[in-house]
Design a protein around this motif. Structure first.
Motif, PDB file in Angstrom:
ATOM      1  N   GLY A   1      76.166  72.122  56.262  1.00  0.00           N
ATOM      2  CA  GLY A   1      75.844  72.372  57.657  1.00  0.00           C
ATOM      3  C   GLY A   1      76.800  73.361  58.287  1.00  0.00           C
ATOM      4  N   THR A   2      76.369  73.923  59.398  1.00  0.00           N
ATOM      5  CA  THR A   2      77.194  74.829  60.188  1.00  0.00           C
ATOM      6  C   THR A   2      77.383  74.198  61.560  1.00  0.00           C
ATOM      7  N   TYR A   3      78.628  74.174  62.044  1.00  0.00           N
ATOM      8  CA  TYR A   3      78.942  73.448  63.263  1.00  0.00           C
ATOM      9  C   TYR A   3      79.798  74.287  64.206  1.00  0.00           C
ATOM     10  N   VAL A   4      79.648  74.002  65.491  1.00  0.00           N
ATOM     11  CA  VAL A   4      80.607  74.471  66.486  1.00  0.00           C
ATOM     12  C   VAL A   4      81.698  73.409  66.536  1.00  0.00           C
TER      13      VAL A   4
ATOM     14  N   SER B   1      88.309  76.148  75.392  1.00  0.00           N
ATOM     15  CA  SER B   1      89.148  75.545  74.365  1.00  0.00           C
ATOM     16  C   SER B   1      89.139  76.334  73.061  1.00  0.00           C
ATOM     17  N   LEU B   2      88.533  77.523  73.064  1.00  0.00           N
ATOM     18  CA  LEU B   2      88.440  78.373  71.880  1.00  0.00           C
ATOM     19  C   LEU B   2      87.829  77.620  70.687  1.00  0.00           C
ATOM     20  N   PRO B   3      86.614  77.082  70.836  1.00  0.00           N
ATOM     21  CA  PRO B   3      85.958  76.451  69.682  1.00  0.00           C
ATOM     22  C   PRO B   3      85.641  77.499  68.624  1.00  0.00           C
ATOM     23  N   GLY B   4      85.313  77.048  67.434  1.00  0.00           N
ATOM     24  CA  GLY B   4      84.994  77.972  66.364  1.00  0.00           C
ATOM     25  C   GLY B   4      83.804  77.498  65.556  1.00  0.00           C
ATOM     26  N   ILE B   5      83.135  78.432  64.915  1.00  0.00           N
ATOM     27  CA  ILE B   5      82.035  78.091  64.013  1.00  0.00           C
ATOM     28  C   ILE B   5      82.613  77.857  62.623  1.00  0.00           C
ATOM     29  N   VAL B   6      82.264  76.719  62.040  1.00  0.00           N
ATOM     30  CA  VAL B   6      82.742  76.389  60.697  1.00  0.00           C
ATOM     31  C   VAL B   6      81.573  75.936  59.827  1.00  0.00           C
ATOM     32  N   GLU B   7      81.754  76.087  58.538  1.00  0.00           N
ATOM     33  CA  GLU B   7      80.826  75.520  57.558  1.00  0.00           C
ATOM     34  C   GLU B   7      81.476  74.288  56.959  1.00  0.00           C
TER      35      GLU B   7
ATOM     36  N   GLU C   1      80.939  61.830  59.044  1.00  0.00           N
ATOM     37  CA  GLU C   1      82.157  62.611  58.881  1.00  0.00           C
ATOM     38  C   GLU C   1      81.962  63.629  57.772  1.00  0.00           C
ATOM     39  N   VAL C   2      82.309  64.888  58.046  1.00  0.00           N
ATOM     40  CA  VAL C   2      82.192  65.952  57.062  1.00  0.00           C
ATOM     41  C   VAL C   2      83.559  66.630  56.925  1.00  0.00           C
ATOM     42  N   VAL C   3      83.662  67.522  55.960  1.00  0.00           N
ATOM     43  CA  VAL C   3      84.907  68.253  55.717  1.00  0.00           C
ATOM     44  C   VAL C   3      84.647  69.737  55.907  1.00  0.00           C
ATOM     45  N   ALA C   4      85.463  70.393  56.706  1.00  0.00           N
ATOM     46  CA  ALA C   4      85.323  71.832  56.923  1.00  0.00           C
ATOM     47  C   ALA C   4      85.699  72.583  55.648  1.00  0.00           C
ATOM     48  N   THR C   5      84.837  73.501  55.250  1.00  0.00           N
ATOM     49  CA  THR C   5      85.084  74.273  54.029  1.00  0.00           C
ATOM     50  C   THR C   5      85.341  75.749  54.305  1.00  0.00           C
TER      51      THR C   5
ATOM     52  N   GLY D   1      82.616  68.156  65.697  1.00  0.00           N
ATOM     53  CA  GLY D   1      81.659  69.217  65.412  1.00  0.00           C
ATOM     54  C   GLY D   1      80.325  68.968  66.097  1.00  0.00           C
ATOM     55  N   MET D   2      79.708  70.037  66.553  1.00  0.00           N
ATOM     56  CA  MET D   2      78.387  69.990  67.163  1.00  0.00           C
ATOM     57  C   MET D   2      77.475  70.906  66.364  1.00  0.00           C
ATOM     58  N   ASP D   3      76.316  70.418  65.984  1.00  0.00           N
ATOM     59  CA  ASP D   3      75.389  71.182  65.163  1.00  0.00           C
ATOM     60  C   ASP D   3      75.142  72.556  65.771  1.00  0.00           C
ATOM     61  N   TYR D   4      75.321  73.600  64.996  1.00  0.00           N
ATOM     62  CA  TYR D   4      75.121  74.969  65.450  1.00  0.00           C
ATOM     63  C   TYR D   4      73.623  75.261  65.508  1.00  0.00           C
ATOM     64  N   LEU D   5      73.163  75.790  66.637  1.00  0.00           N
ATOM     65  CA  LEU D   5      71.739  76.090  66.829  1.00  0.00           C
ATOM     66  C   LEU D   5      71.545  77.597  66.683  1.00  0.00           C
ATOM     67  N   PRO D   6      71.214  78.083  65.489  1.00  0.00           N
ATOM     68  CA  PRO D   6      71.121  79.526  65.264  1.00  0.00           C
ATOM     69  C   PRO D   6      69.989  80.144  66.077  1.00  0.00           C
TER      70      PRO D   6
END
Length: 280
Positions: free
Chosen positions: A29-32, A18-24, A3-7, A96-101
Protein backbone atom coordinates in the motif's frame (compact mmCIF):
# COMPACT_ATOMS: atom_id res chain seq x y z
CA UNK A 1 -6.05 -0.83 13.11
CA UNK A 2 -3.71 -2.79 10.90
CA UNK A 3 0.01 -2.28 11.46
CA UNK A 4 2.36 -2.12 8.47
CA UNK A 5 6.07 -1.42 8.00
CA UNK A 6 7.34 1.47 5.88
CA UNK A 7 9.61 0.22 3.11
CA UNK A 8 10.26 3.39 1.07
CA UNK A 9 9.98 7.11 1.71
CA UNK A 10 8.63 8.62 -1.52
CA UNK A 11 8.22 12.37 -1.06
CA UNK A 12 7.22 15.01 1.49
CA UNK A 13 3.86 16.79 1.30
CA UNK A 14 4.57 20.42 2.06
CA UNK A 15 0.92 21.48 2.13
CA UNK A 16 0.55 20.22 5.71
CA UNK A 17 1.78 21.94 8.83
CA UNK A 18 3.39 18.76 10.14
CA UNK A 19 5.27 17.93 6.91
CA UNK A 20 3.62 14.53 6.27
CA UNK A 21 5.15 12.29 3.64
CA UNK A 22 4.09 9.67 1.14
CA UNK A 23 5.50 6.24 1.94
CA UNK A 24 5.19 2.72 0.59
CA UNK A 25 4.69 -0.18 3.00
CA UNK A 26 5.19 -3.92 3.19
CA UNK A 27 1.51 -4.57 2.42
CA UNK A 28 2.14 -2.98 -1.02
CA UNK A 29 0.00 0.00 0.00
CA UNK A 30 0.86 3.66 -0.35
CA UNK A 31 0.10 5.96 2.58
CA UNK A 32 0.25 9.56 3.68
CA UNK A 33 2.34 9.22 6.82
CA UNK A 34 2.05 11.53 9.82
CA UNK A 35 4.99 11.51 12.19
CA UNK A 36 5.27 11.29 15.95
CA UNK A 37 8.30 13.57 15.75
CA UNK A 38 6.41 16.43 14.08
CA UNK A 39 6.05 19.72 15.90
CA UNK A 40 2.36 19.28 16.74
CA UNK A 41 3.17 16.25 18.87
CA UNK A 42 1.53 12.90 19.39
CA UNK A 43 -1.85 14.37 20.41
CA UNK A 44 -2.35 15.25 16.76
CA UNK A 45 -2.10 11.56 15.91
CA UNK A 46 -4.45 10.63 18.75
CA UNK A 47 -7.02 13.06 17.38
CA UNK A 48 -6.56 11.65 13.87
CA UNK A 49 -7.31 8.14 15.13
CA UNK A 50 -10.24 8.95 17.42
CA UNK A 51 -11.98 11.26 14.96
CA UNK A 52 -11.05 9.43 11.77
CA UNK A 53 -12.18 6.06 13.08
CA UNK A 54 -15.36 7.56 14.54
CA UNK A 55 -16.19 9.18 11.21
CA UNK A 56 -15.70 5.89 9.39
CA UNK A 57 -17.93 4.08 11.88
CA UNK A 58 -20.64 6.69 11.27
CA UNK A 59 -20.49 6.16 7.52
CA UNK A 60 -18.51 9.24 6.54
CA UNK A 61 -15.77 8.81 3.96
CA UNK A 62 -12.33 8.96 5.57
CA UNK A 63 -9.33 7.14 4.04
CA UNK A 64 -8.39 3.96 5.89
CA UNK A 65 -5.99 4.50 8.78
CA UNK A 66 -3.10 2.23 9.74
CA UNK A 67 -0.17 2.39 12.12
CA UNK A 68 3.22 2.35 10.41
CA UNK A 69 6.50 1.16 11.86
CA UNK A 70 9.27 3.43 10.66
CA UNK A 71 12.99 2.77 10.53
CA UNK A 72 14.56 6.19 9.84
CA UNK A 73 17.17 4.53 7.63
CA UNK A 74 14.64 4.45 4.76
CA UNK A 75 15.08 8.20 4.33
CA UNK A 76 18.86 8.32 4.07
CA UNK A 77 18.70 9.35 0.42
CA UNK A 78 16.30 12.23 1.11
CA UNK A 79 18.22 15.47 0.38
CA UNK A 80 16.07 17.75 2.57
CA UNK A 81 17.69 18.18 5.99
CA UNK A 82 14.36 19.02 7.63
CA UNK A 83 12.88 15.75 6.39
CA UNK A 84 15.95 13.87 7.61
CA UNK A 85 15.54 15.33 11.09
CA UNK A 86 11.82 14.52 11.11
CA UNK A 87 12.46 10.90 10.17
CA UNK A 88 15.17 10.55 12.81
CA UNK A 89 12.79 11.91 15.45
CA UNK A 90 9.99 9.54 14.40
CA UNK A 91 11.49 6.07 14.63
CA UNK A 92 8.89 3.55 15.78
CA UNK A 93 5.11 3.72 15.43
CA UNK A 94 3.54 6.45 13.29
CA UNK A 95 0.20 7.00 11.58
CA UNK A 96 -0.69 6.31 7.97
CA UNK A 97 -3.70 7.34 5.91
CA UNK A 98 -4.50 5.53 2.67
CA UNK A 99 -3.21 7.59 -0.26
CA UNK A 100 -5.98 8.46 -2.76
CA UNK A 101 -4.21 8.71 -6.14
CA UNK A 102 -5.66 11.32 -8.46
CA UNK A 103 -7.77 12.98 -5.78
CA UNK A 104 -8.34 16.74 -5.92
CA UNK A 105 -8.71 19.29 -3.16
CA UNK A 106 -12.33 20.21 -2.55
CA UNK A 107 -13.40 23.51 -4.14
CA UNK A 108 -16.88 24.75 -3.16
CA UNK A 109 -17.11 26.64 -6.45
CA UNK A 110 -16.49 23.50 -8.49
CA UNK A 111 -18.31 20.79 -6.50
CA UNK A 112 -21.88 20.62 -5.24
CA UNK A 113 -22.71 18.96 -1.92
CA UNK A 114 -26.33 18.20 -1.13
CA UNK A 115 -27.79 19.52 2.17
CA UNK A 116 -28.04 16.03 3.69
CA UNK A 117 -24.37 15.19 3.21
CA UNK A 118 -23.34 18.72 4.14
CA UNK A 119 -25.37 18.43 7.33
CA UNK A 120 -23.75 15.14 8.30
CA UNK A 121 -20.26 16.60 7.85
CA UNK A 122 -21.03 19.85 9.68
CA UNK A 123 -22.66 17.91 12.55
CA UNK A 124 -19.64 15.61 12.81
CA UNK A 125 -17.22 18.54 12.77
CA UNK A 126 -19.26 20.18 15.51
CA UNK A 127 -19.10 16.99 17.57
CA UNK A 128 -15.30 16.87 17.40
CA UNK A 129 -14.94 20.67 17.46
CA UNK A 130 -13.06 20.76 14.17
CA UNK A 131 -11.73 24.28 13.61
CA UNK A 132 -9.84 23.22 10.50
CA UNK A 133 -12.54 22.61 7.85
CA UNK A 134 -13.12 26.23 6.91
CA UNK A 135 -13.38 27.88 3.51
CA UNK A 136 -9.76 28.91 4.07
CA UNK A 137 -8.59 25.32 4.50
CA UNK A 138 -11.28 22.73 3.59
CA UNK A 139 -9.30 19.56 4.39
CA UNK A 140 -11.52 17.57 2.04
CA UNK A 141 -10.66 15.70 -1.12
CA UNK A 142 -12.78 14.71 -4.11
CA UNK A 143 -12.01 11.20 -5.30
CA UNK A 144 -14.07 9.31 -7.89
CA UNK A 145 -16.75 11.97 -7.52
CA UNK A 146 -17.13 11.58 -3.75
CA UNK A 147 -16.08 13.90 -0.93
CA UNK A 148 -13.52 12.45 1.51
CA UNK A 149 -12.59 13.96 4.86
CA UNK A 150 -8.93 14.26 5.88
CA UNK A 151 -6.74 15.88 8.53
CA UNK A 152 -8.45 15.68 11.91
CA UNK A 153 -5.40 16.58 13.98
CA UNK A 154 -6.80 20.01 14.91
CA UNK A 155 -9.86 18.66 16.72
CA UNK A 156 -10.99 18.05 20.31
CA UNK A 157 -9.15 21.12 21.54
CA UNK A 158 -10.00 20.12 25.11
CA UNK A 159 -7.39 17.34 25.10
CA UNK A 160 -4.69 20.00 25.25
CA UNK A 161 -5.95 20.97 28.71
CA UNK A 162 -7.79 18.13 30.40
CA UNK A 163 -8.52 20.15 33.54
CA UNK A 164 -10.86 22.35 31.49
CA UNK A 165 -12.12 19.57 29.23
CA UNK A 166 -15.67 19.40 30.57
CA UNK A 167 -16.26 23.12 30.14
CA UNK A 168 -14.54 23.20 26.75
CA UNK A 169 -16.53 20.24 25.41
CA UNK A 170 -19.76 21.94 26.49
CA UNK A 171 -19.14 24.99 24.30
CA UNK A 172 -21.13 25.68 21.10
CA UNK A 173 -19.76 25.35 17.57
CA UNK A 174 -19.62 28.26 15.16
CA UNK A 175 -19.97 26.83 11.65
CA UNK A 176 -20.15 30.21 9.93
CA UNK A 177 -16.77 29.71 8.26
CA UNK A 178 -17.30 26.01 7.53
CA UNK A 179 -16.59 25.23 3.90
CA UNK A 180 -20.00 23.55 3.55
CA UNK A 181 -22.03 26.32 5.20
CA UNK A 182 -23.18 27.72 1.80
CA UNK A 183 -24.81 24.39 0.90
CA UNK A 184 -27.60 24.65 3.48
CA UNK A 185 -26.48 21.79 5.74
CA UNK A 186 -29.41 19.91 7.28
CA UNK A 187 -27.97 19.61 10.76
CA UNK A 188 -31.23 18.51 12.39
CA UNK A 189 -31.54 15.51 10.07
CA UNK A 190 -27.89 14.63 10.67
CA UNK A 191 -28.36 14.75 14.44
CA UNK A 192 -31.44 12.53 14.26
CA UNK A 193 -29.50 9.98 12.21
CA UNK A 194 -26.05 10.06 13.80
CA UNK A 195 -26.37 11.11 17.43
CA UNK A 196 -28.09 7.88 18.57
CA UNK A 197 -25.25 5.90 17.02
CA UNK A 198 -22.60 7.63 19.14
CA UNK A 199 -22.78 5.31 22.12
CA UNK A 200 -20.33 4.75 24.95
CA UNK A 201 -19.53 1.35 23.49
CA UNK A 202 -18.75 2.80 20.06
CA UNK A 203 -16.54 5.52 21.52
CA UNK A 204 -14.65 3.00 23.62
CA UNK A 205 -14.02 0.87 20.54
CA UNK A 206 -12.71 3.91 18.67
CA UNK A 207 -10.50 5.02 21.56
CA UNK A 208 -9.12 1.50 21.84
CA UNK A 209 -7.54 1.94 18.40
CA UNK A 210 -5.11 4.55 19.77
CA UNK A 211 -1.74 2.90 20.50
CA UNK A 212 -0.73 2.91 24.17
CA UNK A 213 2.59 4.57 23.41
CA UNK A 214 0.81 7.71 22.17
CA UNK A 215 -1.11 7.97 25.46
CA UNK A 216 1.51 7.29 28.12
CA UNK A 217 2.71 9.89 30.62
CA UNK A 218 -0.32 12.18 30.27
CA UNK A 219 -0.48 14.34 33.44
CA UNK A 220 -3.48 13.52 35.60
CA UNK A 221 -4.01 9.99 34.31
CA UNK A 222 -2.59 6.89 35.97
CA UNK A 223 -3.29 4.56 33.04
CA UNK A 224 -3.81 4.79 29.31
CA UNK A 225 -7.29 3.31 29.71
CA UNK A 226 -8.21 6.15 32.06
CA UNK A 227 -7.14 8.60 29.36
CA UNK A 228 -9.19 6.74 26.77
CA UNK A 229 -12.21 7.04 29.05
CA UNK A 230 -11.66 10.80 29.19
CA UNK A 231 -12.11 11.01 25.42
CA UNK A 232 -15.31 8.99 25.71
CA UNK A 233 -16.63 11.17 28.54
CA UNK A 234 -15.99 14.35 26.54
CA UNK A 235 -17.60 13.20 23.29
CA UNK A 236 -20.63 11.26 24.55
CA UNK A 237 -22.66 14.12 26.06
CA UNK A 238 -21.63 16.46 23.26
CA UNK A 239 -23.12 14.09 20.67
CA UNK A 240 -26.57 14.32 22.25
CA UNK A 241 -26.91 18.10 22.21
CA UNK A 242 -24.34 19.74 19.94
CA UNK A 243 -26.87 20.19 17.11
CA UNK A 244 -28.71 22.68 19.35
CA UNK A 245 -25.55 24.80 19.66
CA UNK A 246 -24.38 25.02 16.03
CA UNK A 247 -24.50 28.54 14.62
CA UNK A 248 -24.43 29.41 10.93
CA UNK A 249 -23.90 33.13 10.43
CA UNK A 250 -22.10 35.25 7.80
CA UNK A 251 -18.61 33.99 7.13
CA UNK A 252 -15.68 36.12 8.27
CA UNK A 253 -14.11 36.91 4.91
CA UNK A 254 -12.47 40.13 6.06
CA UNK A 255 -11.44 38.91 9.46
CA UNK A 256 -8.47 36.73 10.43
CA UNK A 257 -9.06 33.06 11.07
CA UNK A 258 -10.97 32.36 14.28
CA UNK A 259 -8.83 29.29 14.95
CA UNK A 260 -7.06 29.26 18.34
CA UNK A 261 -3.49 30.47 18.62
CA UNK A 262 -1.96 27.01 18.92
CA UNK A 263 -3.26 26.26 15.41
CA UNK A 264 -1.92 29.42 13.77
CA UNK A 265 1.25 27.74 12.48
CA UNK A 266 -0.78 24.91 10.98
CA UNK A 267 -2.91 27.34 8.97
CA UNK A 268 0.01 29.52 7.88
CA UNK A 269 1.55 29.17 4.41
CA UNK A 270 4.75 27.14 4.03
CA UNK A 271 7.40 27.22 5.43
CA UNK A 272 6.14 26.37 8.89
CA UNK A 273 8.10 26.61 12.14
CA UNK A 274 10.22 23.64 13.07
CA UNK A 275 9.40 21.31 15.96
CA UNK A 276 11.40 23.34 18.45
CA UNK A 277 9.36 26.45 17.59
CA UNK A 278 5.99 24.76 18.13
CA UNK A 279 3.94 25.33 21.27
CA UNK A 280 2.18 21.93 21.16
Amino acid sequence: MEEVVATRYVTPLREGGSLPGIVEADDLGTYVMKFTGAGQGRKTLVAEVVCGQLARRLGLRVPELVTIQLDPVIGLSEPDQEVQELLKASGGLNLGMDYLPGSLGFDPLAYEVDPVEAGRIVWFDALINNVDRSWRNPNMLVWHGDVWLIDHGATMIWHHNWRGAEASAAKPYDASDHVLAPFGPDVEAAAAELAPRVTRELLREVAADVPDEWLVDEPGFETTDALRDAYVDALLPRAATIHERITLGPRSERKPSQAPGWLTDHLAPWPHPTKKDSTT
